[in-house]
Write a protein that holds these residues in place. Structure first.
Motif, PDB file in Angstrom:
ATOM      1  N   MET E  38       0.776  -1.102  -0.109  1.00 13.89           N
ATOM      2  CA  MET E  38       0.061  -0.088   0.260  1.00 13.89           C
ATOM      3  C   MET E  38       0.674   1.219   0.033  1.00 13.89           C
ATOM      4  N   ALA E  39       0.516   2.090  -0.773  1.00 13.39           N
ATOM      5  CA  ALA E  39       1.221   3.443  -0.638  1.00 13.39           C
ATOM      6  C   ALA E  39       0.568   4.483  -0.543  1.00 13.39           C
ATOM      7  N   LEU E  40      -0.704   4.491  -0.615  1.00 16.60           N
ATOM      8  CA  LEU E  40      -1.496   5.832  -0.074  1.00 16.60           C
ATOM      9  C   LEU E  40      -2.529   5.232   0.515  1.00 16.60           C
ATOM     10  N   ARG E  41      -3.186   5.808   1.663  1.00 19.33           N
ATOM     11  CA  ARG E  41      -4.255   5.431   2.315  1.00 19.33           C
ATOM     12  C   ARG E  41      -5.195   6.364   2.525  1.00 19.33           C
ATOM     13  N   ASP E  42      -6.393   6.133   2.170  1.00 19.68           N
ATOM     14  CA  ASP E  42      -7.747   6.829   2.555  1.00 19.68           C
ATOM     15  C   ASP E  42      -7.405   8.559   2.194  1.00 19.68           C
ATOM     16  N   VAL E  43      -7.153   8.791   1.144  1.00 19.95           N
ATOM     17  CA  VAL E  43      -6.884  10.423   0.649  1.00 19.95           C
ATOM     18  C   VAL E  43      -8.506  10.913   0.533  1.00 19.95           C
ATOM     19  N   ASN E  44      -8.677  11.844   0.918  1.00 15.28           N
ATOM     20  CA  ASN E  44      -9.609  12.725   0.668  1.00 15.28           C
ATOM     21  C   ASN E  44      -9.190  13.975   0.347  1.00 15.28           C
ATOM     22  N   MET E  45      -9.683  14.656  -0.681  1.00 14.28           N
ATOM     23  CA  MET E  45      -9.153  15.919  -1.185  1.00 14.28           C
ATOM     24  C   MET E  45      -9.965  16.566  -2.117  1.00 14.28           C
ATOM     25  N   LYS E  46     -10.046  17.670  -2.179  1.00 16.07           N
ATOM     26  CA  LYS E  46     -10.760  18.337  -3.339  1.00 16.07           C
ATOM     27  C   LYS E  46     -10.090  19.637  -3.617  1.00 16.07           C
ATOM     28  N   ILE E  47      -9.324  19.414  -5.139  1.00 15.68           N
ATOM     29  CA  ILE E  47      -8.653  20.523  -5.670  1.00 15.68           C
ATOM     30  C   ILE E  47      -9.187  21.537  -6.457  1.00 15.68           C
ATOM     31  N   PRO E  48      -9.083  22.811  -5.915  1.00 14.49           N
ATOM     32  CA  PRO E  48      -9.707  23.852  -6.595  1.00 14.49           C
ATOM     33  C   PRO E  48      -9.341  24.159  -8.025  1.00 14.49           C
ATOM     34  N   ARG E  49     -10.288  24.652  -8.646  1.00 16.98           N
ATOM     35  CA  ARG E  49     -10.115  25.104 -10.008  1.00 16.98           C
ATOM     36  C   ARG E  49      -9.122  26.566 -10.131  1.00 16.98           C
ATOM     37  N   ASN E  50      -8.447  26.351 -11.199  1.00 20.30           N
ATOM     38  CA  ASN E  50      -7.411  27.486 -11.431  1.00 20.30           C
ATOM     39  C   ASN E  50      -6.825  28.108 -10.226  1.00 20.30           C
ATOM     40  N   LYS E  51      -6.358  26.988  -9.532  1.00 21.33           N
ATOM     41  CA  LYS E  51      -5.599  27.593  -8.168  1.00 21.33           C
ATOM     42  C   LYS E  51      -4.300  26.756  -8.190  1.00 21.33           C
ATOM     43  N   ILE E  52      -3.261  27.174  -7.583  1.00 22.65           N
ATOM     44  CA  ILE E  52      -2.198  26.407  -7.423  1.00 22.65           C
ATOM     45  C   ILE E  52      -2.238  25.534  -6.304  1.00 22.65           C
ATOM     46  N   THR E  53      -2.134  24.152  -6.307  1.00 22.60           N
ATOM     47  CA  THR E  53      -1.961  23.408  -5.112  1.00 22.60           C
ATOM     48  C   THR E  53      -0.908  22.590  -4.838  1.00 22.60           C
ATOM     49  N   ALA E  54      -0.213  22.940  -3.654  1.00 21.23           N
ATOM     50  CA  ALA E  54       1.177  22.117  -3.842  1.00 21.23           C
ATOM     51  C   ALA E  54       1.140  21.066  -2.890  1.00 21.23           C
ATOM     52  N   ILE E  55       1.820  19.930  -3.045  1.00 19.29           N
ATOM     53  CA  ILE E  55       1.822  18.827  -1.890  1.00 19.29           C
ATOM     54  C   ILE E  55       3.248  18.694  -1.718  1.00 19.29           C
ATOM     55  N   ILE E  56       3.388  18.862  -0.373  1.00 19.51           N
ATOM     56  CA  ILE E  56       4.802  18.679   0.310  1.00 19.51           C
ATOM     57  C   ILE E  56       4.442  17.257   1.525  1.00 19.51           C
ATOM     58  N   GLY E  57       5.848  16.982   1.629  1.00 20.14           N
ATOM     59  CA  GLY E  57       5.866  15.810   2.806  1.00 20.14           C
ATOM     60  C   GLY E  57       7.214  15.472   2.417  1.00 20.14           C
ATOM     61  N   PRO E  58       7.659  14.387   3.557  1.00 20.25           N
ATOM     62  CA  PRO E  58       8.930  13.963   3.353  1.00 20.25           C
ATOM     63  C   PRO E  58       9.102  12.936   2.340  1.00 20.25           C
ATOM     64  N   SER E  59      10.419  12.538   1.864  1.00 17.72           N
ATOM     65  CA  SER E  59      10.580  11.587   1.028  1.00 17.72           C
ATOM     66  C   SER E  59       9.764  10.002   0.998  1.00 17.72           C
ATOM     67  N   GLY E  60       9.149   9.592  -0.086  1.00 24.67           N
ATOM     68  CA  GLY E  60       8.511   8.434   0.007  1.00 24.67           C
ATOM     69  C   GLY E  60       7.349   8.403   0.900  1.00 24.67           C
ATOM     70  N   CYS E  61       6.859   9.759   0.791  1.00 22.51           N
ATOM     71  CA  CYS E  61       5.197   9.661   1.575  1.00 22.51           C
ATOM     72  C   CYS E  61       4.250   9.498   0.466  1.00 22.51           C
ATOM     73  N   GLY E  62       4.592   9.285  -0.821  1.00 27.97           N
ATOM     74  CA  GLY E  62       3.706   9.273  -1.860  1.00 27.97           C
ATOM     75  C   GLY E  62       3.057  10.210  -2.458  1.00 27.97           C
ATOM     76  N   LYS E  63       3.808  11.327  -2.398  1.00 31.31           N
ATOM     77  CA  LYS E  63       3.279  12.546  -2.962  1.00 31.31           C
ATOM     78  C   LYS E  63       3.358  12.285  -4.618  1.00 31.31           C
ATOM     79  N   SER E  64       4.526  11.801  -5.152  1.00 32.78           N
ATOM     80  CA  SER E  64       4.463  11.494  -6.529  1.00 32.78           C
ATOM     81  C   SER E  64       3.350  10.483  -6.983  1.00 32.78           C
ATOM     82  N   THR E  65       3.311   9.503  -6.154  1.00 35.68           N
ATOM     83  CA  THR E  65       2.149   8.631  -6.580  1.00 35.68           C
ATOM     84  C   THR E  65       0.806   9.098  -6.703  1.00 35.68           C
ATOM     85  N   PHE E  66       0.531  10.091  -5.599  1.00 35.87           N
ATOM     86  CA  PHE E  66      -0.589  10.627  -5.648  1.00 35.87           C
ATOM     87  C   PHE E  66      -1.029  11.453  -6.817  1.00 35.87           C
TER      88      PHE E  66
END
Ligand SMILES: Nc1ncnc2c1ncn2[C@@H]1O[C@H](COP(=O)(O)OP(=O)(O)OP(=O)(O)O)[C@@H](O)[C@H]1O
Ligand SMILES: Nc1ncnc2c1ncn2[C@@H]1O[C@H](COP(=O)(O)OP(=O)(O)OP(=O)(O)O)[C@@H](O)[C@H]1O
Ligand SMILES: [Mg+2]
Ligand SMILES: [Mg+2]
Ligand SMILES: O=P([O-])([O-])[O-]
Lengths: 276, 232, 307, 312, 276, 232
Positions: E38-66
């Protein structure tokens, strides 16, 4: 200057080199050429002992070149020429009597990408001493432990010293490279963007480590991360290169001064992200 | 040079605007305070008190902008000093707004208003302060150190006026008993104007700091000869 | 209105057909192998039904066309081994040193000339090498070893060495140059001499490449045909390694040369001599297979160790 | 030790740095440097002995062939008389066979490489095929000759020694090499380019066609040409499938019997007589080498051009 | 929402997909597996239109996967499995009727290392449109110009459109990759550490560009540089992974809120550099 | 967790120490001010004025630490709020030091000191303020929001005392002419203590902000009923 050196470092402490000077490196009117191309022009700088000195500046301004001048590593890379003086402990290191191989034992280097040898962790650390002809097992073990301790890696690897160094994470590999450098007992450690290949957490550990190492070593670090320079260093030099002028030093001062009150407009623009 | 970091610049501009706005509000409040004082206008005094809320809110807004700017844009050097200076200026301006309120309150409390006519040099103090305020805000925007230092010098005039006024008021109070209570009020009003001048000097000091990174003392009040001339 | 994201019917058919065609191409190689194995096995079985398999592997005489026909493969194997050993002894160290020179010492310019030249040499047909050995090397050797025979192992081994040195040097050099520069710099940075860097960093790190180049070289020597056919004489004998001069200076016959000899003669399709071709071929095939397997194991082992 | 000589020479200007190294009470730099020089000497000898030997051999051949390589030699059939001997039928035979090999092996080899690199999942089947190909590349060429002989001649009962059978046999011989070098060329295309293409919304075949093949083609061509050059020099397999060592007419079609230049060289190398040993054979060798060099030259040219483009 | 799109983008504007919603992406109970892991668990998120949303976190936390879940790029990488819903414009993109190839035309991606094709600058930009069958030269030229303009690269390359893309500097290459993505007219642009291979000045330009592009596109950026996230994004999500728990979302809020007043202790520790 | 960023933590600690030290100095200054007032000790008053320089220097030091911290360590979230709060607290403390000086100056100016004996509730105000100060500094160090809010409530007491005192002083001034001048001085002293309380409330507000990121108004003085009770 009382230093809490690891035990094995004490042996060398009565060397004629420790002269308690304020500045360990003294660069005078340094010019540097790659073939015909000038890469550095008229750099003057005194690098203080047992402090962290950061070199920042835009890409291609000669930061790495400058750093490599301190251990004559440029010579390994190709056809180069240097004018001016680079004195370490008052000895001009470009004097013909200076052996670059010996020089590099005094001026260690840590690179951008962690570059452990594909050997075991232990073999990596004792590589330098071994190459100098040290064969005594016990002594090597002691060196390995001390160096890994100093590099804040001992606890993480003590149970797997004979595993491959490549099994370590990037941050651990970089600390291993630092341990390997320490094991040679340099006086100066040069670091060329040592954390740019690492994630923030590993970076933080390396920065922390640098601060600790500065008690025993003089550290010169090249970084293109101003935040890093500001966090970690005592002194900061800003280098720049313009279209019609190759790499030169713009400003050199205490880090706080550079980041709160730079004297030069270009420095201020660069650290404020207004450059280019 | 490309137009760098739009939002960052945008935020910095927003900050300057907020300070400007605060300056305008404070200036207005001071104007009103003087008018209320001269024209014995309690309604206007009430208005000052009522409108001070806006200044307070603006201060918080400035603080929030500054903190957000620092947190998200990691300013250094000149930018950082500018932001810190803005924050400091905002709190000075807020204090000035409060002083305007204090003056207003005293105006309301003054039952025996005619006394004010005897003291037309108090509004004079106020006018100088307003001029100083107006100029200091423009010095802030222009980062004009020279001007800031000049403005700081104007405070001397305020101080002298204050010195004369307080003497006069005490004399008045001694002259007739019914002057005692309003006199006390005027003593405070007079003192508030003096303080307002001091606040502007502090703003000047911050402007100087912002540009030169030097904490320079521009207020000469703290020197020892001064202490012997003034009581408070 | 059509949703932008929705699949189109039959949209993937073209893709599937294309991938099937490519899969067939890849599978052809498996068919080839099966073909080789079947052909060799069938004919060899046929051969072994006529000639005792034990005699084949223990017999010390190989005279398939001269009566009395004898099919003892040992002389051929001993010839092949002698030749391979000799070639390896010359080619491996020289090839390695050559690679070290090119990768570590020579200037980039020199390398850019020498390397392609070496590759061209490696592409010269083996008949040519055979001719070299016969016409030029042997007379030269006669100066040092007057007892040398016109057809002999040594001169064949020398030319074949020359032939495979480029292969070994080239592959080893690639391996050494692909040792990241950062590793060398790390070593230099620790204050180590160039010789030490080569010995303790470059060669160990490129060992898997070097070993594969060695094995490739050896397997080329084993399978080498024309040079030995032309230069080493076609005289099958059990080589006695204890008598060095006899082992090196006299003619021999390798398995490959024996096969050419039969192939060139006018033996008919159902004679045992014809079928013996396949038996010898099978033996050769198995030998190279074993070498290949060793090479793969070594590669895998190094990969595990260093990655 | 040399290091001490510095200090002896001038005690006052003792070189601090050069003395700073005996931290561990050891100093082996001078010894190591000496070993290094010795080693370099060996390397130098090794690097140049082979080349020098070969160059001198080539010079011998070249000198011997002087006067023999001429128009007459290239256009005539072989003869028992050295002066009349020529190589035309073999030259044509080689060209015929190699052209056919190119036609067969290119699509098959590239197709197989594409399958392995772009389509095959990383599972046992892929590993099997790859191991198999690696093994095939190491199988001696004479065994392919046996395959040709056993399969095409004995089993399919095709006429032995024809151009077609030669081409089939050599195709099987070079196919593993073509596949491996094509695979390498395809593998050298960075994954990032594939992802970029996928990320833009292309199908796999579109991606292969527009990104992988154009980028890999120079590498594939280089590898293929070198493989073909090798095939051109092959002798033993042809002997096994019964190609004639000497023939007097050029092949007329793919079903004609043929001979190839290496076969003729093999035949001549056995001929007694100074004229054949030091005349006709070297001449044939020179013609063959010129052909091979041309092919290699083309390969090198492609590679060089490709590298320059990459750098720019 | 009035958008100033380049002319050629308008053609797509009457697609049923544009529904003027606030949130363009809606992730519900997302679970993601690499094989059994398992690489990601129970993520809920709404990404707003025409905005910049950044995803941060330590290495290997699944950012790229997401990030790769949004254009099904994970599927290209190997054996993966996804549970939960990823809706773009209210369409579940993992529905069997959705063609991933078409999806990726709507959700463009920019990678960590600049990866221009070794073709000319022009050919790089028009690669996408060409693949979709557009052959009209004039139209292609127009697309190239518009896209390069949008990517703030036109002025720098307009005189050498037919030079190799590899002759550009790293920062220019990255902007070229952005232009190439824009040329496909996506609605969403995913960027996986788009500036981590660049020096500060090039980084600044890319950041500036992102801010400008956010007028027309929804941008989701993965970065391990908190400073970058804080400078550039409107919203920030902090992901984390612990030893016993695979990648999960810790906090998602307006960027200012995250950097001034994070609600979660881990978020605060991470952005303050106290993590690990 | 490894011990992160040694120097950063070190700097933060240095900051807290500087604030603590400022708090101690201000507390001392207030103590001395009360003593000077009660014991009519002009020398002590002079000492306050002389020692205020230390507090001013400390404020600048705090500001420099804060700015250097922000410039070199890019704090965010809690750390940033803490630093900004420290800076704000430092300027409040500096103002408090100034007020101590003002009190001292008034003490020196008071020629007719006996009046102070009539007004023992002024020192009472001072004592409350000192207690508040002491506690607020510890609340700052401990980031104790609850405590900060409690301390802010104590200001009410100061305000009431101030209300009573000013009334009493005015009455005194009305009662006898010779009381007018010293009475005016006491009016100011009384007011300074009231202001001191207000400054501490502001510090409390900043502590609350630092922990919760909320700008909460803890001073009730600005409400309307209050305005009608107090004149300034
Ligand atoms: N080995 C080399 N040969 C020739 N020129 C070189 C060499 N190394 C660097 N240069 C040139 O010298 C100049 C300075 O290079 P250097 O690597 O020192 O810059 P830098 O400041 O370290 O840049 P970066 O931040 O990108 O690492 C550049 O113009 C570069 O092109
Ligand atoms: N192709 C893959 N196959 C198997 N596991 C993978 C794959 N890609 C990533 N993972 C695993 O999934 C987890 C999340 O990886 P991911 O690359 O998404 O992390 P990340 O947050 O982007 O890290 P980074 O900052 O280092 O890029 C990691 O534990 C990683 O090992
Ligand atoms: Mg560099
Ligand atoms: Mg990632
Ligand atoms: O990849 P970075 O150099 O930005 O850490």
């Amino acid at each position: 200057m009382v230093q809490t050196k690891p035990a094995y470092l004490n042996k060398g402490s009565d060397l004629p080199l420790s002269n308690g000077n304020e500045n360990i490196i003294d660069v005078k009117d340094l010019k540097f050429y790659y073939g015909e191309k000038m890469a550095l022009r008229d750099v003057n700088m005194k690098i203080p002992r047992n402090k962290i000195t950061a070199i920042i500046g835009p890409s291609g301004c000669g930061k790495s070149t400058f750093l490599r001048c301190f251990n004559r590593m440029n010579e390994v890379l190709g056809k180069t020429r240097l004018e001016g003086l680079v004195e370490i402990e008052k000895q001009n290191i470009y004097d013909s009597v200076v052996d670059p191989v010996r020089l590099r034992r005094m001026v260690g280097m840590v690179f951008q990408q962690p570059n452990p040898f594909p050997k075991s962790i232990f073999e990596n650390v004792v590589y330098g001493p071994r190459m100098f002809g040290l064969k005594n097992k016990a002594q090597l073990k002691e060196i390995a432990e001390q160096s890994l301790q100093s590099a804040a890696l001992w606890d993480e690897v003590k149970d797997r010293l004979h595993h491959s160094a490549l099994s370590l994470s990037g941050g651990q590999q970089q600390r291993l490279c630092i341990a390997r450098t320490i094991a040679v007992k340099p006086k100066i450690i040069l670091m060329d963007e040592p954390a740019s290949a690492l994630d923030p957490i590993a970076t933080m550990k390396i920065e922390q480590l640098m601060v600790e190492l500065a008690q025993d070593f003089t550290i010169v670090i090249v970084t293109h991360n101003m935040q890093q320079a500001s966090r970690v260093s005592n002194y900061t030099a800003f280098f720049n290169a313009t279209e019609d002028r190759c790499g030169f030093m713009v400003e050199f001062d205490e880090t706080e001064e550079i980041f709160v009150n730079p004297k030069n407009k270009d420095t201020e623009d660069y650290i404020s992200g207004r450059f280019g | 040079m490309i137009e760098a970091r739009k939002t960052y610049q945008g935020q910095l501009e927003k900050l300057d605007k907020a300070i400007l706005k605060m300056g305008v509000f404070v200036e207005e409040a001071l104007h009103k305070a003087i008018t209320a004082l001269i024209e014995e206008d309690c309604d206007m005094a009430e208005a000052i008190i009522f409108e001070d809320e806006k200044i307070n809110t603006l201060e918080i807004e400035v603080e929030d902008i500054c903190i957000a700017l620092i947190a998200t844009n990691h300013p250094v050097a000149g930018d950082l000093r500018h932001i810190i200076t803005s924050m400091k200026i905002a709190s000075q301006l807020e204090r000035m707004g409060d002083h305007a309120v204090h003056i207003a309150k005293n105006v309301i409390r003054l039952k025996e208003k005619y006394i004010s006519r005897l003291l037309n040099s108090i509004p004079r103090e106020g006018e100088i302060v307003i001029r100083m305020l107006h100029e200091v805000i423009s010095a802030y925007v222009k980062k004009d150190v020279e001007k800031a230092m000049e403005i700081a010098k104007m405070d001397k005039e305020v101080d002298e006026l204050h010195y004369d006024n307080s003497k006069k008021i005490i004399e008045l109070m001694l002259s007739e008993k019914e002057y005692v209570k309003p006199g006390a009020g005027f003593l405070f009003i007079d003192r508030f104007f003096e303080r307002l001048g001091d606040h502007i000097v502090i703003i000047c000091e911050w402007i100087v700091y912002s540009v030169t990174n030097e904490h320079r003392e521009l207020n000469e009040k703290e020197s020892i000869w001064h202490r012997e001339r003034y009581s408070s | 209105m059509e949703n932008q994201l929705i699949k189109k019917p039959y949209g993937r058919i073209k893709e599937d057909i294309i991938s099937l065609i490519f899969a067939f191409c890849a599978f052809l190689s498996v068919i080839t192998t099966i073909g080789i194995v079947i052909v060799l096995l069938v004919e060899a079985m046929d051969f072994f039904s006529e000639v005792d398999i034990l005699k084949f592997f223990t017999g010390t005489k190989w005279t398939p066309t001269i009566k009395p026909v004898q099919f003892g493969v040992l002389p051929l194997i001993s010839g092949t081994l002698t030749f391979t050993l000799l070639t390896s002894l010359i080619a491996l160290p020289v090839g390695l040193l050559c690679a070290v020179y090119l990768s570590e010492y020579s200037s980039a310019k020199l390398r850019s000339i020498v390397k392609p030249a070496l590759e061209v040499l490696a592409g010269i047909p083996t008949v040519v090498y055979g001719y070299f050995a016969l016409v030029y090397i042997t007379p030269l050797l006669k100066i040092f070893f007057p007892s040398i025979r016109t057809f002999n192992v040594l001169s064949a081994a020398i030319v074949v060495s020359i032939m495979i040195i480029p292969t070994i040097a080239s592959i080893s050099e690639d391996a050494m140059r692909s040792v990241p520069k950062s590793l060398r710099l790390a070593a230099y940075g620790l204050g180590v001499t160039k010789f030490q860097v080569i010995l303790t960093v470059v060669i160990p790190a490129s060992l898997s490449g070097i070993v594969s180049s060695f094995i490739l070289g050896i397997s080329r020597a084993i399978g080498e045909t024309m040079a030995v056919t032309i230069a080493a004489g076609n005289m099958s004998r059990l080589v006695n390694w204890l008598k060095l001069d006899e082992a090196l200076l006299e003619p021999i016959q390798t398995m490959t040369a024996a096969m050419v000899e039969i192939g060139n003669s006018d033996v008919t399709g159902d004679s045992p001599a014809y079928k013996s071709l396949f038996a010898v071929g099978l033996t050769l095939f198995i030998m190279t297979l074993i070498l290949n397997a060793i090479s793969q194991v070594i590669k895998k082992k190094f990969r595990e160790k260093y990655e | 030790m040399k290091q001490n000589s510095y200090s002896l020479r001038n005690e006052k200007t003792r070189n601090l740095i050069n003395n700073a190294v005996s931290f561990y009470g050891k100093d082996n730099i001078e010894i190591e440097k000496f070993k290094g020089h010795l080693f370099l000497a060996f390397c130098l000898i090794a690097a140049f002995v082979g080349i020098v030997a070969l160059t001198s051999l080539m010079i011998y051949v070249f000198v011997d062939s002087l006067g023999w390589v001429d128009w007459q030699f290239v256009t005539s059939a072989p003869s028992r008389f050295a002066e009349k001997a020529g190589i035309f039928p073999m030259l044509m035979g080689s060209i015929w066979v190699i052209s056919l090999v190119a036609v067969f092996s290119l699509p098959l080899g590239i197709g197989a490489a594409i399958y392995l690199e772009e389509y095959a999942k990383d599972n046992w089947l892929k590993r099997l095929i790859e191991t198999n190909i690696a093994n095939l590349a190491g199988v001696p060429s004479i065994v392919y000759g046996l395959l040709g002989l056993g399969f095409f001649v004995s089993t399919l009962h095709l006429r032995h020694g024809t151009v077609l059978i030669g081409a089939f046999t050599l195709t099987l011989r070079v196919l593993p090499i073509v596949i491996v070098s094509s695979q390498e060329a395809i593998r050298a295309v960075p994954d990032s380019h594939r992802f970029a293409s996928f990320g833009l919304g292309t199908s796999r075949w579109q991606m292969i066609r527009s990104v992988v093949l154009p980028e890999a083609m120079p590498g594939i061509m280089t590898g293929t040409i070198i493989a073909l050059a090798n095939a051109m020099g092959e002798t033993a397999p042809l002997i096994m499938i019964g190609a004639a060592t000497s023939i007097f007419t050029a092949p007329k079609g793919i079903l004609s019997p043929f001979s190839a230049m290496p076969l003729q060289i093999y035949a001549w190398s056995d001929f007694p007589g100074e004229d054949f040993q030091h005349g006709v054979t070297p001449a044939a060798i020179i013609v063959l080498l010129i052909l091979l060099l041309t092919m290699n030259g083309i390969a090198i040219f492609i590679r060089q051009k490709f590298q320059n483009k990459k750098k720019r």
